[in-house]
Design an enzyme around this catalytic site. Structure first.
Site, PDB file in Angstrom:
ATOM      1  N   HIS A  36       0.816  -1.208   0.000  1.00 23.41           N
ATOM      2  CA  HIS A  36       0.000   0.000   0.000  1.00 23.41           C
ATOM      3  C   HIS A  36       0.853   1.264   0.000  1.00 23.41           C
ATOM      4  CE1 HIS A  36      -4.185  -0.977  -0.216  1.00 23.41           C
ATOM      5  NE2 HIS A  36      -4.457   0.271   0.048  1.00 23.41           N
ATOM      6  N   GLU A  62     -10.825 -11.186  -5.892  1.00 20.39           N
ATOM      7  CA  GLU A  62      -9.413 -11.105  -5.527  1.00 20.39           C
ATOM      8  C   GLU A  62      -8.917 -12.370  -4.829  1.00 20.39           C
ATOM      9  OE1 GLU A  62      -9.040  -7.676  -3.004  1.00 20.39           O
ATOM     10  OE2 GLU A  62     -10.995  -8.022  -2.094  1.00 20.39           O
ATOM     11  N   ASP A  99      -4.313  -8.443  -4.993  1.00 19.80           N
ATOM     12  CA  ASP A  99      -4.523  -9.587  -4.099  1.00 19.80           C
ATOM     13  C   ASP A  99      -4.748 -10.883  -4.867  1.00 19.80           C
ATOM     14  OD1 ASP A  99      -4.098  -8.691  -1.513  1.00 19.80           O
ATOM     15  OD2 ASP A  99      -6.114  -7.853  -1.317  1.00 19.80           O
ATOM     16  N   CYS A 116      -9.437  -3.072 -11.126  1.00 24.73           N
ATOM     17  CA  CYS A 116      -9.061  -1.915 -10.303  1.00 24.73           C
ATOM     18  C   CYS A 116      -7.697  -2.112  -9.648  1.00 24.73           C
ATOM     19  CB  CYS A 116     -10.109  -1.630  -9.240  1.00 24.73           C
ATOM     20  SG  CYS A 116     -10.272  -2.917  -7.992  1.00 24.73           S
TER      21      CYS A 116
END
Length: 595
Positions: free
Chosen positions: A215, A462, A486, A533
């Protein structure tokens, strides 16, 4: 002497500037800038903490003096005396004041910065006894940090951005000079830290750890600044105020560059700026392929104010609002410290209104793994945090918290088109529980007479299990969104934040591409919406492949939209489809993709 460090390139471009180190500490330390008017108050916080620690040491010295010799050896009293001397030492206190007044660091950040400088001086001492006093200094600083934790200041807005250094500037900037770009160097940065720095002045950043889809890296890309992660020993080798170059294309960090290297990268930096200016001209051009296929380019955002950048970049909506960033920096074990319904509603409403009638997809809170709520959770707390209580699993375990978020999102939907996206679903029972709670939230709002809006419901794909039970998902949801970050992690059993196995993190793996392709095909077959995404959506190396597989909706950081749009405008999907099938059928897809 010039030193080159190698890591993972996660955000493109070149940054040249002075190093600002964020030093690790055993005590959780906040890092933020203060206003110039708050300097004296921040120094006052430091002084108050120093006086409190001095009194604490005096009490300990007094109690030692009252003990019998066998209970309190002479060495203990001497050690406490050393701690008192270090506490009052000008090298520590004056240095901390310098970082507060000249760089506008908060007191904790200034203290850990000065600790790192003085500690290196101890390391260079020839005398063994003096060299070992570094541990005492660290203990003193830890005492100060613990004291200041009880007097933490409220996060202040950052100072105005500093003017970038230009070729016409003469001489070399000294410490505290606000006319030079600053580059952040740290062992690691929490998402909460990254959000604070996102509002600030850094031209680039480097971390010792992290992967391409951690992240920290994702937020760096959203900031559109050069970044390198997984540079291993960068925070030990780089010193405060060193000149450094970050090459975000090659994943290289150059410390103390020579004039020739500086000139070379200065030219490369200007070339990158010219390329961005050229892409900027595409922002109002519709994203339509050469054979007339319209493509939806959406934005990923972390905070409501990011909608401004999304609109400017030409996004036709928000494909992913990461709502967990509203929760970052809160105390994870105290739900009363989390944002309440009105605070969340206001944030979602601002994002919806900021998109000017274009749809906003809000993902419910996705915490865990590399996104702890309070910035303190570590891998030591769980056997494997990526496989633990995260995302929808956490929301379902805290239904009161989840209902607060659902009510806030439904209320925001009264102000414009909202899509509600659920992360990390894998079981039919999780789908049923989630849908029941959404309906419960609606009933609560109806009972209170609070306005709410209709939302489209979507699920993240995911987890491989979800990709293999698409027909179950499509019975209940209006659209699916493929979270490739993921999906790759769970398909290949790779921790995406761990640089030690980053070479195995492979978006081109045949199994990953097959799951993505099957999801797109099934959604198109059933007439349901589907988007990507994850980071693959914003990577121009995958744009042609995804178009060839039938994808017509991409969601990415605003900074990546124009580069992807350029690829879309050059593409002919009719010609790409058979080639994409060849890639799927290949044992080595990366060879056909040119990776």
């Amino acid at each position: 002497m010039t030193v080159s460090l190698h890591g993972l390139a996660v955000a493109r471009g070149v940054a040249i500037g002075r190093a600002v180190l964020v030093v690790s500490s055993r005590v959780d330390v906040a890092h933020y800038f203060i206003q110039a008017s708050e300097v004296e108050a921040e120094i006052g916080r430091l002084r108050t903490a120093r006086d409190a620690v001095a009194q604490e040491l005096q009490r300990l010295q007094a109690s030692v003096a009252q003990m019998k010799r066998e209970d309190a050896p002479h060495e203990l009293a001497a050690l406490l005396e050393v701690h008192q001397m270090l506490l009052q030492d000008d090298a520590l206190t004056e240095g901390v004041k310098h970082w507060i007044s000249e760089r506008l660091y908060n007191a904790e950040w200034a203290l850990t910065t000065q600790l790192e400088i003085v500690a290196r001086q101890f390391d260079e001492m020839e005398d063994d006894y003096l060299r070992e006093r570094k541990a005492d200094l660290e203990q003193v600083v830890e005492r100060l940090l613990r004291q200041m934790k009880g007097t933490a200041a409220v996060l202040a807005p950052p100072p105005p951005p500093r003017r970038a250094r230009t070729d016409s500037d003469e001489g070399e900037a000294g410490e505290g000079d606000f006319d030079v770009p600053l580059v952040l160097v740290a062992h690691d940065l929490s998402p909460a830290d990254m959000l604070q720095f996102k509002k600030s002045v850094f031209a680039g950043f480097v971390t010792d750890v992290g992967g391409k889809t951690s992240h920290t890296a994702i937020v760096a890309r959203s900031m559109d600044i050069p970044a390198v992660v997984g540079a291993r020993s960068a925070s030990q080798l780089v010193r405060q105020d060193d000149w450094i170059i970050i090459d975000g294309e090659a994943g290289v960090v150059i410390v103390d560059p020579s004039p020739i290297i500086l000139a070379e990268y200065g030219f490369k930096q200007r070339q990158g700026e010219l390329e961005r200016e050229r892409l900027w001209r595409l922002r109002h051009k519709p994203a339509v392929t050469l054979d007339g296929e319209a493509v939806e380019l959406l934005a990923n955002i972390e905070m409501p104010e990011d909608s401004t950048a999304a609109v400017k970049a030409g996004a036709v909506g928000v494909g992913l609002f990461r709502s967990e960033f509203l929760f970052m920096g809160r105390e994870a074990r105290s739900l009363t410290r989390l944002p309440d319904e009105d605070e969340q509603y206001e944030a979602y409403r601002r994002a919806v209104e900021g998109m000017r009638g274009m749809p906003v997809t809000i993902r419910t809170i996705d915490i865990g793994a590399d996104k702890p709520l309070d910035g303190k959770a570590s891998k030591q707390e769980y056997l494997n945090p990526a496989l633990g209580l995260r995302a929808i699993r956490w929301s379902l375990s805290e239904p009161a918290m989840f209902l607060v978020q659902l009510r806030a999102i439904l209320r925001a939907a009264a102000h414009g088109p909202v899509h509600l996206l659920i992360p990390m679903l894998a079981h039919a029972r999780e789908i049923r529980q989630t849908l029941a709670l959404i309906e419960h939230a609606r009933e609560e709002l109806r009972a209170q007479g609070v306005p709410q809006g209709e939302v489209k419901l979507g699920a993240m794909i995911e987890i491989p299990a979800a990709a293999m039970m698409l027909r179950v998902f499509l019975k209940h949801f209006d659209f699916l969104s493929i979270g490739t970050n993921d999906l790759i992690q769970y398909t290949l059993a790779i921790d995406r934040a761990d640089e030690a196995v980053s070479h195995l993190y492979d978006p081109c793996h045949p199994a990953v591409l097959r799951l993505v392709a099957d999801t797109i095909a099934e959604c198109r077959r059933q007439g349901k919406g589907v988007s990507v995404c994850g980071e693959m959506a914003g990577d121009v190396q995958f744009t042609r492949l995804l178009l060839g597989l039938g994808l017509r909706s991409f969601s990415m950081h605003p900074s990546q939209i124009l580069a992807v749009k350029q690829e879309v405008l050059r593409a002919d999907t009719g010609k790409l489809a058979p080639w994409a099938q060849q890639v799927l059928d290949s044992d080595e897809p990366s060879e056909l993709l040119g990776h």
